[in-house]
Design a protein around this motif. Sequence first.
Motif, PDB file in Angstrom:
ATOM      1  N   PHE A  56      65.085  -6.999  44.734  1.00  0.00           N
ATOM      2  CA  PHE A  56      63.720  -7.312  44.315  1.00  0.00           C
ATOM      3  C   PHE A  56      62.987  -7.836  45.551  1.00  0.00           C
ATOM      4  O   PHE A  56      63.331  -8.885  46.092  1.00  0.00           O
ATOM      5  N   PHE A  57      61.973  -7.104  46.008  1.00  0.00           N
ATOM      6  CA  PHE A  57      61.306  -7.434  47.263  1.00  0.00           C
ATOM      7  C   PHE A  57      59.853  -7.852  47.034  1.00  0.00           C
ATOM      8  O   PHE A  57      59.253  -7.568  45.995  1.00  0.00           O
ATOM      9  N   GLY A  63      52.273 -11.511  55.629  1.00  0.00           N
ATOM     10  CA  GLY A  63      52.799 -10.181  55.892  1.00  0.00           C
ATOM     11  C   GLY A  63      54.307 -10.123  56.026  1.00  0.00           C
ATOM     12  O   GLY A  63      54.867  -9.035  56.189  1.00  0.00           O
ATOM     13  N   GLN A  64      54.990 -11.282  55.936  1.00  0.00           N
ATOM     14  CA  GLN A  64      56.444 -11.285  56.067  1.00  0.00           C
ATOM     15  C   GLN A  64      57.101 -10.638  54.841  1.00  0.00           C
ATOM     16  O   GLN A  64      56.793 -10.975  53.701  1.00  0.00           O
ATOM     17  N   LEU A  65      58.003  -9.705  55.097  1.00  0.00           N
ATOM     18  CA  LEU A  65      58.786  -9.086  54.024  1.00  0.00           C
ATOM     19  C   LEU A  65      59.896 -10.043  53.605  1.00  0.00           C
ATOM     20  O   LEU A  65      60.585 -10.622  54.455  1.00  0.00           O
ATOM     21  N   VAL A  66      60.073 -10.219  52.300  1.00  0.00           N
ATOM     22  CA  VAL A  66      61.138 -11.094  51.799  1.00  0.00           C
ATOM     23  C   VAL A  66      61.873 -10.410  50.653  1.00  0.00           C
ATOM     24  O   VAL A  66      61.334  -9.525  49.981  1.00  0.00           O
ATOM     25  N   CYS A  67      63.103 -10.847  50.459  1.00  0.00           N
ATOM     26  CA  CYS A  67      63.889 -10.436  49.292  1.00  0.00           C
ATOM     27  C   CYS A  67      63.913 -11.619  48.335  1.00  0.00           C
ATOM     28  O   CYS A  67      64.200 -12.753  48.744  1.00  0.00           O
ATOM     29  N   VAL A  68      63.583 -11.376  47.082  1.00  0.00           N
ATOM     30  CA  VAL A  68      63.576 -12.435  46.069  1.00  0.00           C
ATOM     31  C   VAL A  68      64.985 -12.558  45.490  1.00  0.00           C
ATOM     32  O   VAL A  68      65.497 -11.620  44.882  1.00  0.00           O
ATOM     33  N   GLN A  69      65.595 -13.726  45.678  1.00  0.00           N
ATOM     34  CA  GLN A  69      66.964 -13.948  45.204  1.00  0.00           C
ATOM     35  C   GLN A  69      67.038 -14.884  44.004  1.00  0.00           C
ATOM     36  O   GLN A  69      68.094 -15.003  43.386  1.00  0.00           O
ATOM     37  N   GLY A  70      65.941 -15.549  43.699  1.00  0.00           N
ATOM     38  CA  GLY A  70      65.944 -16.463  42.559  1.00  0.00           C
ATOM     39  C   GLY A  70      64.556 -16.573  41.955  1.00  0.00           C
ATOM     40  O   GLY A  70      63.553 -16.541  42.671  1.00  0.00           O
ATOM     41  N   ILE A  71      64.504 -16.678  40.632  1.00  0.00           N
ATOM     42  CA  ILE A  71      63.240 -16.836  39.913  1.00  0.00           C
ATOM     43  C   ILE A  71      63.334 -18.100  39.074  1.00  0.00           C
ATOM     44  O   ILE A  71      64.223 -18.225  38.217  1.00  0.00           O
ATOM     45  N   GLY A  82      59.864   5.056  55.335  1.00  0.00           N
ATOM     46  CA  GLY A  82      58.843   5.903  54.733  1.00  0.00           C
ATOM     47  C   GLY A  82      58.018   5.228  53.663  1.00  0.00           C
ATOM     48  O   GLY A  82      57.232   5.887  52.978  1.00  0.00           O
ATOM     49  N   SER A  83      58.175   3.905  53.488  1.00  0.00           N
ATOM     50  CA  SER A  83      57.428   3.193  52.458  1.00  0.00           C
ATOM     51  C   SER A  83      56.133   2.626  53.027  1.00  0.00           C
ATOM     52  O   SER A  83      56.130   1.963  54.068  1.00  0.00           O
ATOM     53  N   ALA A  84      55.031   2.858  52.319  1.00  0.00           N
ATOM     54  CA  ALA A  84      53.735   2.331  52.759  1.00  0.00           C
ATOM     55  C   ALA A  84      53.716   0.809  52.703  1.00  0.00           C
ATOM     56  O   ALA A  84      53.044   0.152  53.512  1.00  0.00           O
ATOM     57  N   LEU A  85      54.463   0.228  51.766  1.00  0.00           N
ATOM     58  CA  LEU A  85      54.502  -1.229  51.644  1.00  0.00           C
ATOM     59  C   LEU A  85      55.080  -1.874  52.899  1.00  0.00           C
ATOM     60  O   LEU A  85      54.685  -2.984  53.276  1.00  0.00           O
ATOM     61  N   CYS A  86      56.009  -1.172  53.538  1.00  0.00           N
ATOM     62  CA  CYS A  86      56.640  -1.730  54.728  1.00  0.00           C
ATOM     63  C   CYS A  86      55.787  -1.537  55.976  1.00  0.00           C
ATOM     64  O   CYS A  86      56.189  -1.938  57.074  1.00  0.00           O
ATOM     65  N   GLU A  87      54.621  -0.921  55.812  1.00  0.00           N
ATOM     66  CA  GLU A  87      53.638  -0.915  56.891  1.00  0.00           C
ATOM     67  C   GLU A  87      52.755  -2.154  56.783  1.00  0.00           C
ATOM     68  O   GLU A  87      52.285  -2.696  57.781  1.00  0.00           O
ATOM     69  N   THR A  88      52.561  -2.604  55.539  1.00  0.00           N
ATOM     70  CA  THR A  88      51.781  -3.825  55.303  1.00  0.00           C
ATOM     71  C   THR A  88      52.639  -5.067  55.498  1.00  0.00           C
ATOM     72  O   THR A  88      52.181  -6.077  56.038  1.00  0.00           O
ATOM     73  N   VAL A 139      59.428 -20.882  47.252  1.00  0.00           N
ATOM     74  CA  VAL A 139      57.975 -20.797  47.470  1.00  0.00           C
ATOM     75  C   VAL A 139      57.294 -20.687  46.112  1.00  0.00           C
ATOM     76  O   VAL A 139      57.900 -20.264  45.121  1.00  0.00           O
ATOM     77  N   SER A 140      56.023 -21.060  46.086  1.00  0.00           N
ATOM     78  CA  SER A 140      55.248 -20.937  44.855  1.00  0.00           C
ATOM     79  C   SER A 140      55.024 -19.461  44.534  1.00  0.00           C
ATOM     80  O   SER A 140      54.861 -18.624  45.433  1.00  0.00           O
ATOM     81  N   ALA A 141      55.010 -19.143  43.257  1.00  0.00           N
ATOM     82  CA  ALA A 141      54.889 -17.745  42.836  1.00  0.00           C
ATOM     83  C   ALA A 141      53.572 -17.113  43.272  1.00  0.00           C
ATOM     84  O   ALA A 141      53.500 -15.896  43.483  1.00  0.00           O
ATOM     85  N   ASP A 142      52.525 -17.930  43.432  1.00  0.00           N
ATOM     86  CA  ASP A 142      51.206 -17.347  43.697  1.00  0.00           C
ATOM     87  C   ASP A 142      50.967 -16.976  45.157  1.00  0.00           C
ATOM     88  O   ASP A 142      49.887 -16.490  45.501  1.00  0.00           O
ATOM     89  N   VAL A 143      51.964 -17.172  46.034  1.00  0.00           N
ATOM     90  CA  VAL A 143      51.765 -16.815  47.445  1.00  0.00           C
ATOM     91  C   VAL A 143      52.382 -15.465  47.783  1.00  0.00           C
ATOM     92  O   VAL A 143      52.271 -14.997  48.922  1.00  0.00           O
ATOM     93  N   LEU A 144      53.008 -14.825  46.802  1.00  0.00           N
ATOM     94  CA  LEU A 144      53.709 -13.569  47.063  1.00  0.00           C
ATOM     95  C   LEU A 144      53.015 -12.381  46.418  1.00  0.00           C
ATOM     96  O   LEU A 144      52.409 -12.489  45.349  1.00  0.00           O
ATOM     97  N   ASP A 145      53.137 -11.254  47.087  1.00  0.00           N
ATOM     98  CA  ASP A 145      52.755  -9.966  46.518  1.00  0.00           C
ATOM     99  C   ASP A 145      54.064  -9.295  46.119  1.00  0.00           C
ATOM    100  O   ASP A 145      54.827  -8.831  46.972  1.00  0.00           O
ATOM    101  N   LEU A 146      54.336  -9.281  44.813  1.00  0.00           N
ATOM    102  CA  LEU A 146      55.615  -8.764  44.323  1.00  0.00           C
ATOM    103  C   LEU A 146      55.592  -7.246  44.234  1.00  0.00           C
ATOM    104  O   LEU A 146      54.625  -6.661  43.749  1.00  0.00           O
ATOM    105  N   PHE A 147      56.673  -6.621  44.678  1.00  0.00           N
ATOM    106  CA  PHE A 147      56.788  -5.163  44.582  1.00  0.00           C
ATOM    107  C   PHE A 147      57.388  -4.829  43.221  1.00  0.00           C
ATOM    108  O   PHE A 147      58.530  -4.384  43.108  1.00  0.00           O
ATOM    109  N   SER A 148      56.610  -5.058  42.183  1.00  0.00           N
ATOM    110  CA  SER A 148      57.121  -4.902  40.820  1.00  0.00           C
ATOM    111  C   SER A 148      57.498  -3.463  40.496  1.00  0.00           C
ATOM    112  O   SER A 148      58.347  -3.205  39.637  1.00  0.00           O
TER     113      SER A 148
END
Length: 225
Positions: free
Chosen positions: A108-109, A140-148, A173-179, A213-222
């Motif tokens: 979950f990224f 813009g930092q890419l993170v992996c979500v390990q806990g909710i 090849g993912s556009a998200l990984c350009e952002t 981190v607080s949930a509202d600072v992330l853009d989740l790749f749902s």
Amino acid sequence: MDMPLLRSRMARIAAVPGLLLALAACAAGESSSPATSSPTIATAPATASTAAPVSASASADSGLAALIQASGVKCSDASKGAGCTAGDVDSGDFYDVELSPACGEQGFFAGVAEDKGVDTLDAVPSTGSRVSTTARLSKGQLVCVQGIGRAGQNPLFYYVVAIPAATVGKCKGSALCETYGDRPISGMKEMGSEACHVAGPGYYAGNCAQGWVSADVLDLFSDGM
């Protein structure tokens, strides 16, 4: 005596010593051989190619144990990462926590969307808690979500780890990984001398910036990458 008969007897007598020698040789050969022979089975020493590899389940168990320790959660069944909470249960100020240590194909990224970046914390803020910053992630930092961490059904906190984008197969090849990708990380609380690296399929070790981190600072790749 008849001469032919005499010559025949003398020939047989002359052959006796040779026959006796042959019998003696056979007897010596039989006595020198054991009655039974037990074969010797040579056992080849174990080599790197024959040694049992570390299984995926072993990596998963190790990753889960490390995540529980780093995130500061308490679980009723730590071996399965079940019944986990963060915060102060006695005062009622706590969160139910769902753990997911794997950052592989089913990971979950998300990306840090806050303009000023975000501090990662070693614990979820709650009544009586003392938290400290483990790192500061840039926008813009890419993170992996390990806990909710949820209050009821609402996710309020996420436990994240910043991992090298090049090690994430889904990024190709993912556009998200350009952002979102590798961005400057500062103030990191180091946990050894090794850089953040892949320790097994979907699992990382070394100095990986991580924390709550607080949930509202992330853009989740749902929808995935």
